[in-house]
Design an enzyme around this catalytic site. Structure first.
Site, PDB file in Angstrom:
ATOM      1  N   CYS A 124      20.797  -2.254   9.607  1.00 52.70           N
ATOM      2  CA  CYS A 124      19.136  -3.043   9.170  1.00 52.70           C
ATOM      3  C   CYS A 124      20.148  -4.892   7.788  1.00 52.70           C
ATOM      4  O   CYS A 124      19.274  -5.214   7.225  1.00 52.70           O
ATOM      5  CB  CYS A 124      18.810  -2.369   7.837  1.00 52.70           C
ATOM      6  N   GLN A 151      19.764   7.877  10.784  1.00 47.90           N
ATOM      7  CA  GLN A 151      19.206   7.728   9.713  1.00 47.90           C
ATOM      8  C   GLN A 151      17.802   8.291   9.364  1.00 47.90           C
ATOM      9  O   GLN A 151      18.010   8.711   7.936  1.00 47.90           O
ATOM     10  CB  GLN A 151      18.986   6.468   9.546  1.00 47.90           C
ATOM     11  N   ARG A 166      -0.970  -1.407   0.947  1.00 54.47           N
ATOM     12  CA  ARG A 166      -2.543  -0.561   1.562  1.00 54.47           C
ATOM     13  C   ARG A 166      -3.171  -0.274  -0.143  1.00 54.47           C
ATOM     14  O   ARG A 166      -2.511   0.598  -0.767  1.00 54.47           O
ATOM     15  CB  ARG A 166      -1.744   1.011   1.935  1.00 54.47           C
ATOM     16  N   SER A 197      10.244   3.127   5.142  1.00 50.97           N
ATOM     17  CA  SER A 197       9.823   1.780   5.567  1.00 50.97           C
ATOM     18  C   SER A 197       9.321   2.055   7.015  1.00 50.97           C
ATOM     19  O   SER A 197       8.868   2.125   7.827  1.00 50.97           O
ATOM     20  CB  SER A 197      11.266   1.135   5.081  1.00 50.97           C
ATOM     21  N   HIS A 223       9.485  -3.554   6.945  1.00 51.18           N
ATOM     22  CA  HIS A 223      11.230  -3.999   7.065  1.00 51.18           C
ATOM     23  C   HIS A 223      11.554  -3.727   8.585  1.00 51.18           C
ATOM     24  O   HIS A 223      11.854  -3.418   9.629  1.00 51.18           O
ATOM     25  CB  HIS A 223      11.851  -2.307   6.927  1.00 51.18           C
ATOM     26  N   CYS A 265      20.557  -0.559   2.712  1.00 54.19           N
ATOM     27  CA  CYS A 265      21.364   0.435   3.094  1.00 54.19           C
ATOM     28  C   CYS A 265      21.449   0.247   4.785  1.00 54.19           C
ATOM     29  O   CYS A 265      21.006  -0.188   5.546  1.00 54.19           O
ATOM     30  CB  CYS A 265      21.264   2.031   3.613  1.00 54.19           C
ATOM     31  N   GLY A 321      23.378   0.992   9.066  1.00 55.12           N
ATOM     32  CA  GLY A 321      23.405   1.884  10.254  1.00 55.12           C
ATOM     33  C   GLY A 321      24.867   2.446  10.214  1.00 55.12           C
ATOM     34  O   GLY A 321      25.555   1.343   9.937  1.00 55.12           O
TER      35      GLY A 321
END
Length: 390
Positions: free
Chosen positions: A89, A155, A219, A245, A346, A376, A378
């Site tokens: 990420c 995750q 939303r 996410s 994301h 964060c 992986g």
């Protein structure tokens, strides 16, 4: 050591899975932000010395060197080299840090850091699922399994472990998610994203051409009741798709240059890069490494958490951000002030550069000085980048 400056930071508005950006090939989506960088700065395309492209799922349309293909699909000359990197990420945040390191070392003067991910056209886990289905095995070697006592790293398991470790219940996660949507709605309505978003041409369901300029996943009707009705990912758990996410398509780019390049090309700096930090820890819980990385970055920069005016901490899961706030003592009012990935999406390999665009423009709009970005990643890795708005 030379200083490194950001002179452009731009991103596409996020597209929901099978949404507005589904018709865009990721190579061409990445080329859009490369071209936008040229337009925004007016720099000679031939002056770009390298393109560093972050991308997580390097398979299918994102395989065979998506960074180089993005250059070839853009207005950059074919003489501009590129490299594609994967730090999960944090891929395009690492792209920014590699670009800054090149500039700070004096190796290069003008480096374009970028990222792309079409999670519609190249779904998450495709790079591991397809080989496994073809009998080609998994990336989790026997030595790794034996060392850590797990069949794989997840995750989603890590997100639940974060909630358990730091003491957050379902209500806390859902309330954080609701606030992300509320802040994102307010940001869109106030025009907070206008300076960072690159308009992308799309065709709507009725066949009409228009520009995609608003993050599609936000939303306006979000409520605690609706978020609370979503099923948990694990029986007895507190993590849900609604407090995590959103799957997202998008691309982003940040141009990093030296002081010499500022003068040579008549560029205006938006921010100065203050600190570059990357750390790694427990790959099983995986997601709490931004806490340690933040402490190290602040210590190396000679700053405290209170010195930082705005924080962009990727909202991979609400439990990650709540834990980060709790352990760092950061002010919640300064965190993801325009909403985060729970509302905005994301797009994996693009998120690092995306967050930097939001951070830099957010600091400048508010006349603030220091910003900190972290996420964060992986494998239990975390990047932290501290910038000073100019």
């Amino acid at each position: 050591m030379n200083e490194a400056y950001i002179v452009s930071a731009a991103r596409t508005a996020g597209g929901r899975r099978k949404g507005a950006l589904a018709g865009w090939h990721p190579v061409e989506l990445a080329a859009e932000v490369l071209n936008a960088t040229l337009d925004r700065t007016g720099i000679d395309p031939a002056a770009i010395e390298d393109v560093i492209m972050g991308c997580v799922s390097q398979v299918g349309e994102q395989s065979f060197h998506v960074g180089r293909h993005a250059v070839l699909a853009s207005r950059l000359p074919e003489t501009v080299p590129a490299v594609t990197i994967d730090r999960q990420c944090g891929s395009s945040q690492q792209a920014i840090q590699f670009a800054a390191q090149a500039v700070m070392s004096g190796t290069q003067d003008v480096v374009l850091a970028a990222g792309v991910e079409s999670m519609t056209r190249v779904p998450m886990f495709t790079a591991t699922r397809l080989p496994a289905e073809a009998g080609m095995g998994t990336p989790f070697a026997d030595r790794i399994r034996e060392r850590f006592g797990v069949a794989e790293f997840s995750q989603f398991t890590g997100a639940q472990m974060m909630a358990d470790k730091y003491g957050f219940d379902r209500d806390a996660l859902d309330r954080f998610a609701l606030e992300s949507h509320r802040r994102a709605v307010a940001a869109i309505d106030s025009g907070a994203f206008e300076d960072e978003i690159v308009p992308v041409a799309i065709t709507d369901a009725q066949g009409n051409e228009q520009l995609h300029i608003h993050d599609e996943g936000v939303r306006r009707d979000a409520s605690l009741e609706a978020i609370g009705s979503v099923k948990t990912l694990q029986d007895g758990g507190v993590v849900t798709a609604a407090n995590s996410s959103q799957i997202c398509d998008g691309s982003a780019a940040v141009l990093v240059v030296s002081e010499a390049a500022l003068k040579a090309h008549g560029l205006t700096p938006l921010a100065r890069i203050v600190n570059l930090t990357v750390t790694a820890g427990d790959p099983i819980i995986m997601l709490d490494e931004p806490i340690r990385a933040t402490r190290r970055a602040l210590d190396r920069a000679g700053l405290t958490i209170d010195d930082i005016d705005l924080y962009e901490v990727n909202e991979a899961f609400a439990s990650v951000n709540l834990a980060w706030l709790k352990e760092t003592g950061a002010d919640p009012a300064r965190l993801n002030i325009n909403g985060g990935a729970i509302a905005l999406g994301h797009p994996l390999g693009a998120s690092g550069a995306k967050l930097m665009a939001t951070l830099v423009h957010g600091l400048r709009k508010r006349g603030k000085r220091y910003g900190l970005q972290t996420m964060c990643e992986g494998g239990g890795i975390a990047n932290v980048t501290i910038v000073e708005a100019l």
